[in-house]
Design a protein around this motif. Structure first.
Motif, PDB file in Angstrom:
ATOM      1  N   CYS F  28       0.896  -1.153   0.000  1.00  0.00           N
ATOM      2  CA  CYS F  28       0.000   0.000   0.000  1.00  0.00           C
ATOM      3  C   CYS F  28       0.934   1.201   0.000  1.00  0.00           C
ATOM      4  N   GLU F  29       1.150   1.768  -1.162  1.00  0.00           N
ATOM      5  CA  GLU F  29       2.151   2.835  -1.261  1.00  0.00           C
ATOM      6  C   GLU F  29       1.836   3.744  -2.436  1.00  0.00           C
ATOM      7  N   GLN F  30       2.437   4.906  -2.409  1.00  0.00           N
ATOM      8  CA  GLN F  30       2.220   5.880  -3.478  1.00  0.00           C
ATOM      9  C   GLN F  30       2.538   5.257  -4.832  1.00  0.00           C
ATOM     10  N   HIS F  31       1.651   5.487  -5.784  1.00  0.00           N
ATOM     11  CA  HIS F  31       1.902   5.109  -7.174  1.00  0.00           C
ATOM     12  C   HIS F  31       1.574   6.296  -8.076  1.00  0.00           C
ATOM     13  N   GLY F  32       2.047   7.463  -7.679  1.00  0.00           N
ATOM     14  CA  GLY F  32       1.780   8.648  -8.481  1.00  0.00           C
ATOM     15  C   GLY F  32       0.286   8.863  -8.600  1.00  0.00           C
ATOM     16  N   TYR F  33      -0.193   8.967  -9.846  1.00  0.00           N
ATOM     17  CA  TYR F  33      -1.608   9.280 -10.065  1.00  0.00           C
ATOM     18  C   TYR F  33      -2.504   8.054  -9.921  1.00  0.00           C
ATOM     19  N   VAL F  34      -1.925   6.863  -9.958  1.00  0.00           N
ATOM     20  CA  VAL F  34      -2.787   5.682  -9.899  1.00  0.00           C
ATOM     21  C   VAL F  34      -2.943   5.198  -8.457  1.00  0.00           C
ATOM     22  N   SER F  35      -3.734   4.157  -8.316  1.00  0.00           N
ATOM     23  CA  SER F  35      -4.186   3.726  -6.988  1.00  0.00           C
ATOM     24  C   SER F  35      -3.063   3.414  -6.012  1.00  0.00           C
ATOM     25  N   LEU F  36      -3.282   3.782  -4.759  1.00  0.00           N
ATOM     26  CA  LEU F  36      -2.355   3.427  -3.690  1.00  0.00           C
ATOM     27  C   LEU F  36      -2.192   1.917  -3.579  1.00  0.00           C
ATOM     28  N   LEU F  37      -3.167   1.171  -4.055  1.00  0.00           N
ATOM     29  CA  LEU F  37      -3.114  -0.284  -3.927  1.00  0.00           C
ATOM     30  C   LEU F  37      -2.790  -0.980  -5.250  1.00  0.00           C
ATOM     31  N   SER F  38      -2.137  -0.265  -6.155  1.00  0.00           N
ATOM     32  CA  SER F  38      -1.806  -0.857  -7.458  1.00  0.00           C
ATOM     33  C   SER F  38      -1.039  -2.164  -7.305  1.00  0.00           C
ATOM     34  N   ASP F  39      -0.155  -2.241  -6.304  1.00  0.00           N
ATOM     35  CA  ASP F  39       0.673  -3.443  -6.160  1.00  0.00           C
ATOM     36  C   ASP F  39      -0.115  -4.633  -5.612  1.00  0.00           C
ATOM     37  N   ILE F  40      -1.344  -4.390  -5.222  1.00  0.00           N
ATOM     38  CA  ILE F  40      -2.252  -5.483  -4.843  1.00  0.00           C
ATOM     39  C   ILE F  40      -3.225  -5.730  -5.988  1.00  0.00           C
ATOM     40  N   LEU F  41      -3.761  -4.663  -6.544  1.00  0.00           N
ATOM     41  CA  LEU F  41      -4.783  -4.828  -7.588  1.00  0.00           C
ATOM     42  C   LEU F  41      -4.236  -5.584  -8.790  1.00  0.00           C
ATOM     43  N   ALA F  42      -3.017  -5.292  -9.186  1.00  0.00           N
ATOM     44  CA  ALA F  42      -2.470  -5.959 -10.370  1.00  0.00           C
ATOM     45  C   ALA F  42      -2.321  -7.467 -10.123  1.00  0.00           C
ATOM     46  N   PRO F  43      -1.617  -7.903  -9.076  1.00  0.00           N
ATOM     47  CA  PRO F  43      -1.515  -9.363  -8.908  1.00  0.00           C
ATOM     48  C   PRO F  43      -2.867 -10.027  -8.643  1.00  0.00           C
ATOM     49  N   VAL F  44      -3.795  -9.306  -8.033  1.00  0.00           N
ATOM     50  CA  VAL F  44      -5.114  -9.910  -7.800  1.00  0.00           C
ATOM     51  C   VAL F  44      -5.838 -10.134  -9.124  1.00  0.00           C
ATOM     52  N   GLU F  45      -5.839  -9.119  -9.979  1.00  0.00           N
ATOM     53  CA  GLU F  45      -6.555  -9.289 -11.255  1.00  0.00           C
ATOM     54  C   GLU F  45      -5.892 -10.362 -12.120  1.00  0.00           C
ATOM     55  N   ILE F  46      -4.578 -10.368 -12.108  1.00  0.00           N
ATOM     56  CA  ILE F  46      -3.857 -11.390 -12.886  1.00  0.00           C
ATOM     57  C   ILE F  46      -4.161 -12.777 -12.321  1.00  0.00           C
ATOM     58  N   ALA F  47      -4.138 -12.894 -10.998  1.00  0.00           N
ATOM     59  CA  ALA F  47      -4.399 -14.202 -10.379  1.00  0.00           C
ATOM     60  C   ALA F  47      -5.832 -14.653 -10.632  1.00  0.00           C
ATOM     61  N   LYS F  48      -6.770 -13.734 -10.590  1.00  0.00           N
ATOM     62  CA  LYS F  48      -8.162 -14.124 -10.857  1.00  0.00           C
ATOM     63  C   LYS F  48      -8.277 -14.728 -12.254  1.00  0.00           C
ATOM     64  N   ALA F  49      -7.658 -14.069 -13.210  1.00  0.00           N
ATOM     65  CA  ALA F  49      -7.752 -14.565 -14.586  1.00  0.00           C
ATOM     66  C   ALA F  49      -7.032 -15.904 -14.731  1.00  0.00           C
ATOM     67  N   ALA F  50      -5.833 -15.998 -14.153  1.00  0.00           N
ATOM     68  CA  ALA F  50      -5.052 -17.234 -14.320  1.00  0.00           C
ATOM     69  C   ALA F  50      -5.698 -18.383 -13.549  1.00  0.00           C
ATOM     70  N   CYS F  51      -6.165 -18.104 -12.347  1.00  0.00           N
ATOM     71  CA  CYS F  51      -6.709 -19.177 -11.503  1.00  0.00           C
ATOM     72  C   CYS F  51      -8.086 -19.615 -11.996  1.00  0.00           C
ATOM     73  N   ALA F  52      -8.787 -18.741 -12.668  1.00  0.00           N
ATOM     74  CA  ALA F  52     -10.062 -19.162 -13.255  1.00  0.00           C
ATOM     75  C   ALA F  52      -9.793 -20.251 -14.289  1.00  0.00           C
ATOM     76  N   GLN F  53      -8.737 -20.084 -15.060  1.00  0.00           N
ATOM     77  CA  GLN F  53      -8.378 -21.111 -16.043  1.00  0.00           C
ATOM     78  C   GLN F  53      -7.944 -22.411 -15.374  1.00  0.00           C
ATOM     79  N   GLU F  54      -7.242 -22.288 -14.274  1.00  0.00           N
ATOM     80  CA  GLU F  54      -6.610 -23.451 -13.650  1.00  0.00           C
ATOM     81  C   GLU F  54      -7.400 -24.023 -12.480  1.00  0.00           C
ATOM     82  N   GLY F  55      -8.422 -23.303 -12.051  1.00  0.00           N
ATOM     83  CA  GLY F  55      -9.186 -23.786 -10.908  1.00  0.00           C
ATOM     84  C   GLY F  55      -8.379 -23.826  -9.623  1.00  0.00           C
TER      85      GLY F  55
END
Lengths: 228, 228, 228, 228, 228, 228
Positions: F28-55
C-alpha cells in the motif's frame, strides 16, 4: 584504515576531520572451489584499496549473511533476515551515535541486498542528518562492463569470484554449463541441481584479466566514496 | 584451518574424520591504547596456534559483542543481548545441522559470557548428541597463574591485552592506578571515570613475558580441545 | 514497604520525598533440599530488613530467571535470556517514567547476572538522569568474608542458602564433596553429575552462624542503599 | 502447596500421583485505595484455599500483567503484550516438559485475558497430550451471582476487590458514581477521568458478605480443578 | 473512500480538512457455511456505508487475525498475538506520522480484541495528540439490542454473520443447539465439539431482519465517527 | 476462487483433489496518479484470470509490504522487514499444516522480494514435502518482452501500472523524464527527487496495449501454476 590496527583515540581524531565510514557485509557460504568467505574477502580487498586512496575508515566486516539456499553445503552459515537486520541496525546506529554521518555499506552478497535496502532507508529516515549508501561491487555498471569486456559472464562461484585472494585450491579447467534454479529452491533442491556450487561459466580467468576486473571495482568504490 | 582458506569440499572431507569446531566470539570496543579488536585478535591468534597442533577447524569470528558501557568511546560497537544471542544461536545450530558435534566456543570478551552460557546450555538441551563447551583464555586458571608468575594483574586494556599483534601505537610508560567503577555504570560515567580506557596496571610487559603468557593460553586451549 | 501493602497514593506520597526503589530478581529452580524459591526468598528477606532501616520501597520480585541447566529438576522454570531481559527492561523503564531515579536491582541468582548487567547499562545510557545499581548479596565482599569467617565455602544449594526461611525439609547431616561441572553442561549432564542439587559442602550451618551471615548481607545492602 | 515451601524432590514425588498445577497471572497496578497487588493477592488466596482441599500444586505467580491504561498511577507496572505472552509461554512449556499435563491458569487481571487465551490455545495445539484451562474467579458465573446476591456490582477497585487481605488503608465511606471511559483511553485520559482509581460503587462491603463472596470463588475453583 | 480508489494526492488533500481514518481488522477463519472472510466483509460493508455518510477514509483491511482455535478448519489463517500486534502498531504509527489524528479501529473479530486494546492504549500513550478508538459492531449495545428485537441470539457463524454479502452457499434450514466449549479448547477439541462451525442458533434470518440489524451497525458506527 | 466466496467446507473439498494455492503479497504505497493499492490490484486481477483457467485457490492478499522510501507520501504504509517476514511465515506455515503443498507466492511489490526469497527458502527447508515458488508478474521475461514490444519501459507508477482497474483519476498527458535516485535514499530525499511519484516515462498507454500486456502476465502465471 581497518579498526584492528587502530585504537579509540585514532577514531576520535579521525572524526575531527572526516565522518565517512565503510561497513562491510557479506556471507560465509559455499563458493564452489573458492573460499567460503569469498563474499567477505572481495569487498574487504576492494575496500582496502579504495580506502587507502581516500583515507576512509573500514569497520570490522560482519562475516555472516542470509544464505538459506546453501545450508546443505558444509560451512555455509545463514542468519535469518530478522537477525541480520538486527545486527546491521545496531552496528550502524551505534556508529551514527558516535558522530559518523556518511556511511558506505559495501555488501558482498546478493542474498543480503533485499534486507539491507529497507534497513538503510529506515536508518536514513531515523537519522536525517546522516546518509547511508549501498555499494555492491559486483553489480556496479563499471564492473559489469569490465566483465563483459573480458567476454565473460559473472555468476556465483565462477571466474568472477576467483581472485588470487579467494583461491584456496586448484579449480577445474574449462567451464561449466550455466545452471538455472528457481530463485526459492530449497537447500536440498539447490545442492541436487547445483553440484559443485558454481552457477556456470569458466572456473578461472587469467590473473591479469582479474587484475583489471578488480581495478574496476576499486575505481567504482573510490567514486562512491567521493559521492557520499 | 580458518574458513577463509577452505572451500565447502574441504569441510565435507573434514567432517568424515573429525566433528570438532572452534567458534570465536569477542568484541569491537575500546581497549585504551591497543587495538579496538583486541578481544578478537587474542582468541584468533590463540586458536590458530592451538588448532594448528590439533588440526581443528576455526569458524569465522563474530567481531561484535555486548559492550554498552563503552559506547562513549568511538569505535565501540555494541549489540543488545538478544541480538548477540540470536546470531550465536543460528551460527551454532546451523553448524550442528551440518554434522559438527563438539563445539569449543572461544570467547574473548567478558561482557558476552553471561549471555553465552545460557545460550550454550539451551543448545545442549536441544541437541543432546552435541556438546558446547566454553573456553575463555583470560580466565583459564593456567593463564591466570601465568600472569601471577609475571607478578602482574590482568585488567581490561592493560599489559595483559597488549600483545605484539594487538599493539597499534606506542603505549605510555609506567603503570596506571587501578580504576574501580560500579559494574553497571553508564557509558557516560564510565568514560568520565576511566579516561584512557585502561583499568589499571602497567601498559606493557616485556615481549618474552607476553610470549610465556600467550603460550599458557595456547596450552590451555589445546587441553580444552582434547577434553571436548 | 512492599507494594502489596501499599496503594498508588502511598507511592505518590513516597515520590515526593524519595526516589529510590529496590527491584528484586531471582529464580525458581532446584536448590537441593531447600526451597525452589530460595533465590527469591533470600533477597526478599534481606531487602525487607535493609529497607525497613532505610524506608525504601521494594517492588514485586520477578520470580523467574535464567536457569536452563536445571530444567531436568521438576519445578525449575527457566526464561530465555531475551525474555528475561524484556521483562526487566519494561519493569525498570516503567518505574523510571513514574519518577523513580535511583534503582537498586537486588539479584538473587547468578544465572541472571550476565544479562542484567548490559540491560542496566543500556537503561543508564537511555535515562541519563537515573542510576541503576546492581546488588548481589551472596557475592558482596563483606558477605563472602562473613562466610569465610564461618570456615565455610558458599556453593549452590549448600548451607549458604539454607536459612530458616528457605528450609522446607530436614536436610542430610554432614557434607557433600564439591561437585565440579562444565559451566555449559546441558541439563541432562547436570542432573547426572549433580544428583541432589547441592554443589558441595555442609548442608546446614548452625542457626546463629546463619544469623551472622544474614546480618552481613543486610548491612551490605543498607550501605548499597546509602550509596545510590 | 506453594513452590516456596517445597523442593524439587517434593515435586518429583507429586508428579508420580498427580499432574495438575495452578499457574497464577495477575497485575501490579493501581486499585484505588486497596493494594497495588490486589490482582495477585485475590487469586493467590483463592488458590490456596481451593488447592488445600484438592492437594494441587501452585506455581509462583507472575506479578506483572498488561496494564497500559494505568501507568500514570505510580506503582503500575505494565508489560507489553508480547513480553507477557513470552513469559507465560516459556513458563507453561517448561512445566509441560517436566510432566505436568493439566494446567489451570488462574488469571486475576482482565487486561491479560485477551493475550492468555490465544497463548493457551496455541500451547494446547502444540502439546496435544496436555490441557490448559483458564480460570478467572471474578467472571465465574457463580461468583458473579454471589455478588448480585449481595446487591452489588463488581467494578475495578471497588468493594469487590476490597478483601481483608487486599485492604491496606481505610477506604472512603459510601460509594462512588460509576465511571465510564472508552476502552482504549490513554493513561493520561484514564487518570483524568477516573481520579482515585475506583470505577464506581461502594468502596467496601461488610466482612461477612466478602467471606461469602470469597467462598463462592473458592468453590468455583475447586470445581474447575475437578473438571481438569 | 477506500484507499484502492485513491492516490496519494487525494490523501494529501483529505488531510487538509479532516484527520479521521477507519482502520479495519478482522480474521480469515471458519464461519460454518458462510464466508471464510465474514469478519472482514462485515466491518468493510458497515464502514463503507457509515463512511459514505461521513466522508471518512478507510484504510486497507488487515485480513488476518488471531484464530488459533480454528486452525483445524481449512482456510483459517492465524497470526500469533505478537505478529498481529506488530502489524497493527506499524500500520497505525505510520498513519499517525502522516498526519492522521483520530483513528477508529473497527475490529470484526473477537479474538483480536484483547491484543488490540493494549496496543491502542500504548499508541495513545506514545502519541498524546492522537486518539485511537475501538469500534466493534457486533458488541455495540445498539446492535445487540437490534438482535434482541429480532428475538435472536448472536453467536459465531450463526444468522448474525449471515448477510447477503457473506453468504456463499445455501445454509441448513432451522437452527442448531448452542455449543459450549471451554474458552481455551485446542483446535482439535474445538473441531470435535463444534462440527460445522456454527456455535448455535438459526443459520439464517430473513433478509429484511438482517437489513435492520445491519442498519443498526451502520448507525452505531456513524455515531462513533462523530464522537472521535 | 477467492476465500471470500468460499467456506471451510469448500476448502476441505478442494484439498481432496488439489493442493495448490496462490498467496498474494504487495504494498500500500504511493503510485503517483494511480491507486495506492496498485501493487495489490495488479496481482489480484492477474491471479483471478489465471486461476479461473486453472481452478486454483487464491488466499486473501496481504495489503501491506516494505516501503520505507515512500512514507513521506500520505497513504504509504510500510512494515519493517521482520514484521513482514513474520506474517508471511505464519500465513504459509498455517496453510502447509492444513494440507496445501504447492504454493505460488505472487508478489506485486519489488520492495518485498529480498525478504520473501529467504523466507520461502527457509519454509522449503522446513517443509521438505512442500514447494514454495515465487511469481512476480512485472519481472517475468514474457511480460518484460511484452512491454518492450510496446516500445515502452516499465517504471514505478508509469504506464506499466496504469491499468483500467488501477486508474483512479485522469493522469497527465505525455511522459516524464526518467528519475534516478540512490537505492537507499531516505523518504524525505525520495519525495524531493521524485515529485509526483512516477519514476519516468509515459503516464498512460492505450487500453488495447495494456490488454496485451496484461494478457502476457496472465499467461505467464498460468505457466507458473502448471510448473508447480
Amino acid at each position: 584504515m581497518m579498526f584492528e590496527s587502530m585504537n579509540w583515540m585514532d577514531l576520535e581524531r579521525y572524526l575531527t576531520h572526516d565522518d565517512r565510514i565503510v561497513v562491510i557485509t557479506g556471507a560465509c557460504e559455499q563458493h564452489g572451489y573458492v573460499s567460503l568467505l569469498s563474499d567477505i574477502l572481495a569487498p574487504v580487498e576492494i575496500a582496502k584499496a579504495a580506502c587507502a586512496q581516500e583515507g576512509v575508515l573500514i569497520a570490522p566486516p560482519l562475516p555472516f549473511g542470509i544464505s538459506p539456499y546453501f545450508v546443505t553445503y558444509p560451512g555455509t552459515i545463514s542468519l535469518r533476515p530478522e537477525t541480520f537486520a538486527g545486527v546491521v541496525r545496531e552496528l550502524l546506529a551505534g556508529l551514527a551515535a558516535q558522530g559518523f554521518r556518511r556511511f558506505l555499506v559495501s555488501n558482498g552478497h546478493g542474498g543480503n541486498t533485499g534486507v539491507l535496502v529497507p534497513v538503510l532507508v529506515e536508518l536514513g529516515n531515523a537519522y536525517p542528518q546522516a546518509r547511508f549508501d549501498l555499494f555492491q561491487w559486483w553489480t556496479h555498471p563499471d564492473v559489469v562492463r569490465a566483465g563483459e569486456e573480458l567476454g565473460l559472464t559473472q555468476r556465483h562461484a565462477n571466474w568472477s569470484e576467483n581472485f588470487t585472494f579467494t583461491r584456496v585450491r586448484p579449480v577445474p579447467a574449462g567451464e561449466k554449463p550455466p545452471v538455472s534454479l528457481p530463485r526459492t529452491a530449497s537447500a536440498a533442491a539447490t545442492r541436487l541441481g547445483l553440484g559443485d556450487g558454481n552457477y556456470g561459466g569458466p572456473y578461472q580467468a587469467p590473473d591479469e584479466a582479474m587484475a583489471r576486473f578488480f581495478a574496476a571495482a576499486v575505481d567504482a568504490m573510490v567514486a562512491a566514496l567521493h559521492a557520499l
